[in-house]
Design an enzyme around this catalytic site. Sequence first.
Site, short mmCIF file in Angstrom:
data_model
loop_
_atom_site.label_atom_id
_atom_site.label_comp_id
_atom_site.label_asym_id
_atom_site.label_seq_id
_atom_site.Cartn_x
_atom_site.Cartn_y
_atom_site.Cartn_z
N SER A 11 10.86 -23.58 17.98
CA SER A 11 9.96 -22.96 17.04
C SER A 11 9.29 -24.05 16.20
CB SER A 11 10.74 -21.95 16.18
OG SER A 11 9.88 -21.22 15.36
N HIS A 38 7.57 -20.63 19.87
CA HIS A 38 6.82 -19.76 18.96
C HIS A 38 5.47 -20.39 18.64
CE1 HIS A 38 10.86 -18.10 17.27
NE2 HIS A 38 10.56 -17.61 18.46
N ASP A 131 15.86 -16.85 15.81
CA ASP A 131 15.62 -16.40 17.17
C ASP A 131 16.43 -17.29 18.11
OD1 ASP A 131 14.59 -15.03 19.31
OD2 ASP A 131 12.62 -16.02 19.28
#
Lengths: 193, 281
Positions: A11, A38, A131
């Site tokens: 991310s 992401h 996540d």
Amino acid sequence: MPFEMIVIGASWGGLRALEAVLGSVPRHFETPIVIAQHRATQSATGALPHTLAHHSGHDVCEPGDKDPIEAGRVYVAPADYHLLVDPEGFALSTEGAVRFSRPSIDVLFDSAADVYAERLAAVILTGANDDGAYGITRVRRRGGLTVAQDPAGAERPEMPLAAIATGAVQHVLPLEEIGPFLVKTVGSERTAA
Amino acid sequence: MAIEDLARASDDLERIEVQLLLEAIYQHYGFDFRGYALGSLKRRLWRRAIGEKVETLSALQDRVLHDPTVMERLLLDLSINVTAMFRDPTFFQAFRERVVPALRTYPFVRIWNAGCSTGEETYSLAIVLKEEGLYERTRIYATDINDRVLERAREGRFPLEKMREFTDNYIRAGGQESFSTYYTAHGDTATFSPELRSQVVFAQHNLVSDAPFNEFNVIVCRNVMIYFGKTLQDRVHELFYDSLDSLGILALGHKESIRFTRYEDRYEPLDVQEKLYRKMY
Ligand SMILES: C[S@@+](CC[C@H](N)C(=O)[O-])C[C@H]1O[C@@H](n2cnc3c(N)ncnc32)[C@H](O)[C@@H]1O
């Protein structure tokens, strides 16, 4: 049992981390590598794979729906879709964001664990959310190999910390050791023809 | 047994439970999800299981078979309805530039918008056709498996808070008007002009089991077949092929393609990037 896939979740700060990992994996690495990074929903198609290919020398692409999974390639989840691994190849989904993310690392890891079980290796890199924490427990439960970037050196520690907190991570490694570790443990290098 | 073996055994069991559940739904309710792509399907089944507070998919099967309202809720979960007006603006731009000129040559135009969900895509198509002066001689057949989303599509009411995103998409899709002329705002709802559905028929149609019902100049089916397995995709491509006029145009989602399907050779690409294909013979 040889590994059939490596999944990587990244991310915040992921681009640099991914470049470091891919950069230390040889170009003729057989095991397909599948990445959920992401990013903004409007990011241009092909921009991320292009950058990664440029910096690592790997063949990097965004898979289309039901594309076959091929050896020696690096795949990146397209912006604004979830990427899943199906018995028939890749599958895409426009299901809403899962924990604010699409692509979701959890969705990728969970589906890949289902298909490959102990023949899957999963890596969590830098990020500012959690996540992948659920996904990595699924990978481990199915007997897969689990790795997280050492939060101490990560650009953002939250994501690896959340993964480690589940107890499902087997190896916590500094960024520069992840690539070499994967090569040694997972790797099958194509013998030059 | 080691923990991994236990996990694996329970996952093998899960595979059996999924199959039995889908078979039960098919036999009892007639909805056929057996050919859907497994990854998404399992996620959705588990979502319902958790919603119904049951711990296994067999327990969900019990609930589904004996309580039709559970089936209804499962149906909502299984049809992933996420959509937006002018989703993928570049597609609608390509539709203007490449599809519309072809349609101008027809006295009357029939379009099938398959898997239209709550109608955002259909209204977007209507707006483009209207601005291009084709709307009055077009009929759009907008279908979905899910009755509930069709009801909402017929109402043409969308959350007002979405209008910023939709307006932005509309502009990026090459829209020239002021987007707000297409709706009126009441409280937190935007109600779209009834004119935008005067040429639209919303109807239930199941791509898996229902027959062709007309001949079309264009079929727009975006982000629907990604939820299907390959065999099922091939069958739906057969349905589309049979439903297209000669030189008819098929539009798929950005990440879909007719590559690897049996009908690959029957089409020529009209726009590779935007997944527009023209039926050749
Ligand atoms: C993600 S939405 C796509 C909406 C829109 N086309 C878009 O791209 O934004 C998928 C839709 O396909 C519908 N669908 C799923 N299975 C179907 C089937 N067998 N027949 C017809 N529609 C189906 C679902 O109900 C859902 O509304």
